[in-house]
Design an enzyme around this catalytic site. Structure first.
Site, mmCIF file in Angstrom:
data_model
loop_
_atom_site.group_PDB
_atom_site.id
_atom_site.type_symbol
_atom_site.label_atom_id
_atom_site.label_comp_id
_atom_site.label_asym_id
_atom_site.label_seq_id
_atom_site.Cartn_x
_atom_site.Cartn_y
_atom_site.Cartn_z
ATOM 1 N N ASN A 76 23.032 27.956 -96.011
ATOM 2 C CA ASN A 76 24.061 26.901 -96.174
ATOM 3 C C ASN A 76 24.107 25.508 -95.647
ATOM 4 O O ASN A 76 24.271 24.904 -95.072
ATOM 5 C CB ASN A 76 24.626 27.507 -95.627
ATOM 6 C CG ASN A 76 24.740 28.821 -95.773
ATOM 7 O OD1 ASN A 76 25.472 29.707 -94.450
ATOM 8 N ND2 ASN A 76 25.468 29.473 -96.525
ATOM 9 N N VAL A 84 25.140 20.120 -95.085
ATOM 10 C CA VAL A 84 26.288 20.880 -94.667
ATOM 11 C C VAL A 84 26.901 21.812 -95.437
ATOM 12 O O VAL A 84 28.537 21.385 -95.419
ATOM 13 C CB VAL A 84 26.515 21.431 -92.898
ATOM 14 C CG1 VAL A 84 27.207 22.531 -92.544
ATOM 15 C CG2 VAL A 84 25.049 20.509 -92.512
ATOM 16 N N CYS A 85 27.135 23.641 -95.630
ATOM 17 C CA CYS A 85 27.732 24.095 -96.501
ATOM 18 C C CYS A 85 28.700 25.062 -95.341
ATOM 19 O O CYS A 85 28.319 25.441 -94.518
ATOM 20 C CB CYS A 85 27.818 24.784 -97.224
ATOM 21 S SG CYS A 85 28.831 25.473 -98.411
ATOM 22 N N LEU A 86 29.203 24.418 -94.980
ATOM 23 C CA LEU A 86 30.576 25.239 -94.216
ATOM 24 C C LEU A 86 31.926 25.176 -94.407
ATOM 25 O O LEU A 86 32.570 23.818 -93.905
ATOM 26 C CB LEU A 86 30.210 24.735 -92.748
ATOM 27 C CG LEU A 86 30.741 24.768 -91.594
ATOM 28 C CD1 LEU A 86 30.614 26.562 -91.559
ATOM 29 C CD2 LEU A 86 30.169 24.282 -90.474
ATOM 30 N N LEU A 120 23.629 26.655 -100.522
ATOM 31 C CA LEU A 120 23.137 25.057 -101.142
ATOM 32 C C LEU A 120 21.667 25.432 -101.346
ATOM 33 O O LEU A 120 20.781 24.791 -101.475
ATOM 34 C CB LEU A 120 23.576 24.018 -99.893
ATOM 35 C CG LEU A 120 25.110 23.190 -99.704
ATOM 36 C CD1 LEU A 120 25.297 22.837 -98.492
ATOM 37 C CD2 LEU A 120 24.929 23.053 -100.917
#
Length: 184
Positions: A76, A84-86, A120
């Site tokens: 991620n 950051v994929c959050l 990601l």
């Protein structure tokens, strides 16, 4: 809070007064780097990352932009940009959250519980799903190679120089070609 700017000041000050090392960029409170340590009892334990934080003008009503400066192998986190994929930062942010939540809850949770179904970094996600043992090994290798205290305290010129060195290594050149680096 009477205004977003006061809230921004308060949140940045809380972060600076906590156990985190905060390095301001430029003169304002909008951009800064934070020293972040991998969570205990995780693959990332012992790793140290420089996290770049950018606060939008509408903070805390709009979420901060958060990214890893030094490399990390994680499904991620984009390996090149550090993005950051959050969900909690990117989609469900609330003014109830503050910067301490990002560093004490959200990022540790991200590292403890990677989500390979929303990647990601496709290579990390694929490896995690197909060969967990090899994935774990690669995470630890990245921590050793890119996430030590000396990696985050370098100047930008040294970081760019290291990136050149890594490219040369990948092309088959030896450490002998890199001045100033002793063999381990």
């Amino acid at each position: 809070m009477s205004s977003p700017s006061k809230r921004r000041e308060m949140d940045v000050m809380k972060l600076m007064m906590s156990d985190y090392t905060v390095e301001m960029i430029n003169d304002g409170l909008s951009e800064f780097n934070v020293e972040f340590h991998g969570p205990k009892e995780s693959l990332y334990e012992g790793g140290v990352w420089k996290i770049r934080v950018e606060l939008p003008d509408a903070y805390p009503y709009k979420s901060p932009s958060v990214g890893f400066v030094n490399k990390i192998f994680h499904p991620n986190v984009d390996e090149l940009s550090g993005s950051v994929c959050l969900d909690v930062i990117n989609q469900s942010w609330s003014p109830m959250f503050d910067l301490l939540n990002v560093f004490e809850v959200f990022l540790p949770q991200l590292l403890l519980y990677p989500n390979a179904s929303d990647p990601l970094n496709g290579d990390a996600a694929s490896l995690m799903m197909k060969d967990k043992k090899l994935y774990d090994q690669k995470v630890k290798e990245y921590c050793e190679r890119y996430a030590k205290k000396e990696h985050i305290s370098k100047s930008k010129a040294e970081e760019e120089s290291d990136e050149d060195d890594i490219s040369e290594e990948e092309c088959g050149s030896s450490d002998d070609d890199i001045p100033g680096h002793a063999d381990p």
